[in-house]
Design a protein around this motif. Structure first.
Motif, PDB file in Angstrom:
ATOM      1  N   ASP A 193    -151.280 -48.372  43.895  1.00  0.00           N
ATOM      2  CA  ASP A 193    -152.087 -47.312  43.216  1.00  0.00           C
ATOM      3  C   ASP A 193    -150.274 -46.742  42.496  1.00  0.00           C
ATOM      4  N   THR A 194    -149.518 -46.829  41.342  1.00  0.00           N
ATOM      5  CA  THR A 194    -148.815 -46.201  41.106  1.00  0.00           C
ATOM      6  C   THR A 194    -148.658 -44.767  40.444  1.00  0.00           C
ATOM      7  N   ILE A 240    -142.142 -54.978  44.567  1.00  0.00           N
ATOM      8  CA  ILE A 240    -142.831 -55.648  43.978  1.00  0.00           C
ATOM      9  C   ILE A 240    -144.048 -56.409  44.674  1.00  0.00           C
ATOM     10  N   ALA A 241    -143.750 -56.294  45.473  1.00  0.00           N
ATOM     11  CA  ALA A 241    -145.097 -56.461  47.076  1.00  0.00           C
ATOM     12  C   ALA A 241    -146.043 -55.015  46.675  1.00  0.00           C
ATOM     13  N   TYR A 242    -144.771 -53.973  46.512  1.00  0.00           N
ATOM     14  CA  TYR A 242    -145.634 -52.706  47.276  1.00  0.00           C
ATOM     15  C   TYR A 242    -146.347 -52.232  45.858  1.00  0.00           C
ATOM     16  N   GLU A 300    -135.241 -55.511  48.606  1.00  0.00           N
ATOM     17  CA  GLU A 300    -135.555 -55.084  48.677  1.00  0.00           C
ATOM     18  C   GLU A 300    -136.530 -55.139  46.488  1.00  0.00           C
ATOM     19  N   SER A 301    -136.476 -55.682  46.152  1.00  0.00           N
ATOM     20  CA  SER A 301    -136.568 -55.901  44.595  1.00  0.00           C
ATOM     21  C   SER A 301    -138.183 -56.253  44.787  1.00  0.00           C
ATOM     22  N   SER A 302    -138.251 -57.232  46.048  1.00  0.00           N
ATOM     23  CA  SER A 302    -139.436 -57.967  46.422  1.00  0.00           C
ATOM     24  C   SER A 302    -140.137 -57.594  46.788  1.00  0.00           C
ATOM     25  N   GLU A 303    -140.001 -56.383  47.591  1.00  0.00           N
ATOM     26  CA  GLU A 303    -140.663 -55.038  48.320  1.00  0.00           C
ATOM     27  C   GLU A 303    -141.394 -54.328  47.225  1.00  0.00           C
TER      28      GLU A 303
END
Length: 784
Positions: free
Chosen positions: A359-360, A352-354, A347-350
């Motif tokens: 754009d945040t 980070i990929a997101y 989930e952290s990788s997802e």
């Protein structure tokens, strides 16, 4: 764990004599664990050895008493008994030698005790043989030899002590045999002593080598046990095993905990059924479970395979490694492997990929994802001979909102822009944010050219509607530039660059419009690039010059001032229009050094060659006013030229307040404090000019030429605006200057409307300094 290095491998044949005897340590091996264990074995046979000594003494006494004084035998027996008791007590203390700090001094002490015991035997035999038991020497040696053999076999683990006892016990009989010329017996004694010592040494060598191997295996076992224990105690790791039918076998507690069931509930169940949730019934497995099933079916080893599992209705991600198991005959008996729960990591990788692709602030795709989408659209269009499009969107007047109301309001506005853009795109179109106030739309299929123009106009209309933020109603517009692929470029960067050029054209046209890319735009951009390159060296190459346009009194038509205008005669490009090089200078901030040069030259010309009542008007860019030392630039220009401050009028436009209004106001107030005049140019062309008049006490208001031309054409609106400006200026104690007066009729009209000063081609075009010096009389102006 022991101190023995698991990488240390010692061959028994390579051990030195000192290492075997315990007088030297083996590199990388705990000396106490090696030799302490050997000496601890001695205590286990201490009682047997004491009994052997007693038996041997009884046999020797029985042989010697008939020929020797019994008191001598008794005395010798007492001495022997003391030495045996001492050795026995020392042997018993060695039972914990492996556990305590056993060292080489202990080895030497034990060897000395054994030698003392052997010496007592040796001295007793010499005494008996000397005092009457000479004939029984062979029998005594046989008994002693029996004792030595038994002692050697029971003390092979302490070779130094055994050899010391053997040598000490054999010396006496050997001396007696030689004294009585029993050379055969002496040879037997010597050979027995030698062979006994060698045998003891070799047995000890084998024993030490075996002990070294035992320690190495023990350490490896400890390491493996520790790793397994740590693995099993880990919070997210487990062992798993399935049979040839892919059913669970030997379920570990950790795996049962991960699945959320008891071991008995899991044992014998299909592995895939346990981790697939409801998809087991539907057969709609995630791709990762399909891959796992294929690996198990083909009996292939796999490592770090991430699968999507459903445990108790909750989605989890497991990382599995497995290898097929074979029995002794080579038959397949199932799979064994390890697994871990990597849900948080996944989930952290997802996330980070997101974050890398979205754009945040607006939750729209960012530049990276837009670039990838455009690349895919170009590939699609080239493959199917279709067209794609890239629309670049820029907000108009957004910077004014951001600077005046703050970034928080600006961010809220950008979020609202994103919400308005999302519903406008169809399937196959990607809308995202490039950065700042720039957005973009990628259209995968742009075969319908009308779709692009319709979409652009829809975007402009949607973004130009009022924004209700923080109890305020705000207005911004939007400009759109588009490029078509592969017509306008076959690469992503080419399409983006060309859409950007089209956007620049839309902005130059005033904004709020859509412009498509045209090849001429690239030529224009290249021209601007070359002009910028040359403009950077224009001052150094002495290519800049000043022209002056007169400003006259509306009633007397006397010259009251000249407006200084920068001109550029490039050695490469020839005469370049101010309409071309001024915007470039503004964009690159070259306007700051150029503006400083204009200020210095205009002040010098006015101070040196003009009458004292004639002022000089110098246009100042917003970029100059934002410089921290702008007032210092004015002071230096006045002091170096000798011009009085009241003869310098600084002209600014309303755009100065679109930047940092506080800094601009402070700079102009400092100029007013020096005695300079400040004129507001192009008044009325903005959307809040009255507010600017309230912020700063301007000296002069310049009426834009568009109102002058409108009034000349009897435009009621233009006439009303000019009358209002004149009335307002009079009430505020300001003068007014009408720009763009081109004939006598317009001059008369402006005079009737009440403007204080007039400027335009009717009274003189911008001219070199030498020509300006010639027209300081009314007659000269009339003939101009």
């Amino acid at each position: 764990m022991s101190q023995t290095s698991s990488n240390t491998v010692v061959d028994a044949e390579t051990l030195t004599a000192r290492q075997v005897l315990g007088l030297a340590s083996v590199d990388g091996v705990d000396w106490a664990r090696l030799h302490g264990h050997q000496y601890s074995l001695v205590s286990k046979r201490a009682v047997v050895r004491a009994m052997l000594h007693a038996l041997a003494f009884a046999l020797v006494a029985g042989v010697a008493i008939p020929t020797v004084n019994p008191l001598l035998v008794v005395a010798w027996g007492c001495a022997l008994g003391l030495s045996v008791v001492h050795a026995f007590s020392l042997d018993k203390r060695l039972r914990n030698a492996e556990m305590r700090r056993f060292n080489q001094d202990d080895v030497r002490a034990h060897a000395m005790t054994s030698a003392n015991k052997g010496a007592v035997w040796s001295l007793g035999v010499v005494a008996l043989a000397t005092l009457g038991a000479q004939q029984q020497l062979s029998s005594i040696w046989i008994i002693l030899c029996f004792l030595v053999v038994c002692s050697t076999s029971s003390r092979y683990s302490v070779p130094l002590s055994t050899i010391a006892f053997l040598a000490a016990a054999s010396v006496g009989p050997l001396i007696v045999a030689l004294m009585h010329s029993s050379f055969l017996l002496a040879g037997v004694i010597a050979l027995t002593m030698l062979l006994g010592s060698l045998g003891t040494f070799e047995m000890a060598r084998m024993r030490v080598g075996g002990r070294l191997s035992e320690l190495a295996m023990q350490e490896k076992s400890e390491v493996v046990s520790m790793l397994l224990r740590e693995f099993e105690e880990g919070e997210a790791d487990w062992l798993w095993q399935v049979d040839p039918n892919r059913k669970m076998r030997s379920v570990s507690p950790r795996l049962a905990f991960a699945i959320g069931k008891q071991i008995s509930e899991i044992e014998g169940q299909p592995f895939l059924q346990l981790i697939s949730g409801d998809s087991w019934k539907t057969g709609q497995f995630p791709p990762s479970l399909h891959e796992l099933a294929e690996k198990l079916k083909r009996r292939e080893s796999f490592s770090n395979l991430t699968v999507k599992a459903v445990i108790s209705g909750e989605r989890r991600y497991w990382e599995l490694s497995g290898t097929p198991m074979l029995n002794d005959s080579g038959s397949f008996i199932g799979f064994r492997g390890v697994g871990s729960d990597v849900t948080e990591k996944h989930e952290s990788s997802e996330k980070i990929a997101y974050l890398a692709r979205y754009d945040t602030l607006t939750q729209l795709p960012n530049r990276l994802m837009l670039t990838e989408a455009l690349g895919g659209a170009l590939e699609y269009s080239q493959q199917w001979r279709s067209r794609c499009a890239f629309l670049m969107i820029d907000l108009d007047r957004f910077k004014a909102v951001n600077d005046s109301l703050g970034h928080l309001v600006g961010d809220q506005m950008l979020g609202e822009v994103a919400r308005r853009l999302k519903p406008l795109v169809d399937e196959g179109e990607v809308c995202g944010r490039l950065g700042g106030d720039e957005f973009a739309i990628v259209v995968r299929d742009a075969t319908d050219r009308k779709r692009i123009d319709t979409l652009a106009k829809t975007v402009i209309a949607a973004l130009s509607a009022p924004y209700h933020i923080e109890n305020q109603v705000l207005y911004v517009g939007a400009s759109v530039g588009s490029a078509i692929g592969p017509r306008d470029g076959t690469k992503v960067d080419e399409i983006i660059r060309n859409a950007d050029l089209a956007l620049y054209r839309a902005k130059d046209e005033g904004g709020g419009v859509h412009c498509e890319y045209e090849p001429s735009l690239h030529a224009t951009a290249e021209e601007k690039r070359q002009l910028e390159f040359s403009l950077r060296t224009a001052l150094e190459n002495d290519e800049m010059m000043l022209h002056f346009q007169p400003v006259v009194d509306a009633k007397t038509e006397e010259v009251v001032s000249f407006e200084a205008l920068a001109r550029w005669n490039s050695k490469v490009h020839g005469f370049v229009s101010p309409a071309k090089f001024i915007p470039i200078a503004e964009d690159t901030r070259l306007i700051v050094p150029i503006g400083t040069w204009v200020m210095n030259e205009a002040c010098r010309e006015a101070a040196t060659n003009w009458p004292e009542h004639v002022k000089v008007n110098v246009n100042v860019s917003p970029e100059q006013l934002l410089e921290p030392d702008f007032a210092g630039t004015v002071v230096r220009a006045l002091s170096h030229s000798g011009l009085s401050a009241n003869r310098l009028e600084i002209e600014v436009t309303e755009s100065i307040f679109m930047r940092d209004a506080g800094v601009v106001r402070k700079a102009l107030e400092q100029c007013l404090a020096l005695g300079c005049s400040v004129a507001l140019d192009d008044f009325g062309t903005g959307y809040s000019s009255l507010g600017y008049l309230r912020k700063l006490e301007f000296t002069t208001i310049k009426v834009d030429r568009m109102f002058v031309q409108g009034a000349a054409q009897d435009s009621p609106e233009s006439l009303a605006i000019i009358r209002a400006v004149v009335a307002m200026a009079d009430s505020l104690g300001m003068t007014t200057t009408a720009e763009g007066v081109e004939n006598q009729e317009e001059a008369d009209l402006i005079r009737r409307l009440g403007c204080t000063k007039i400027q335009g081609y009717h009274f003189g075009r911008p001219m070199p300094a030498a020509d300006a010096r010639k027209i300081f009389s009314r007659g000269a102006l009339k003939s101009a």
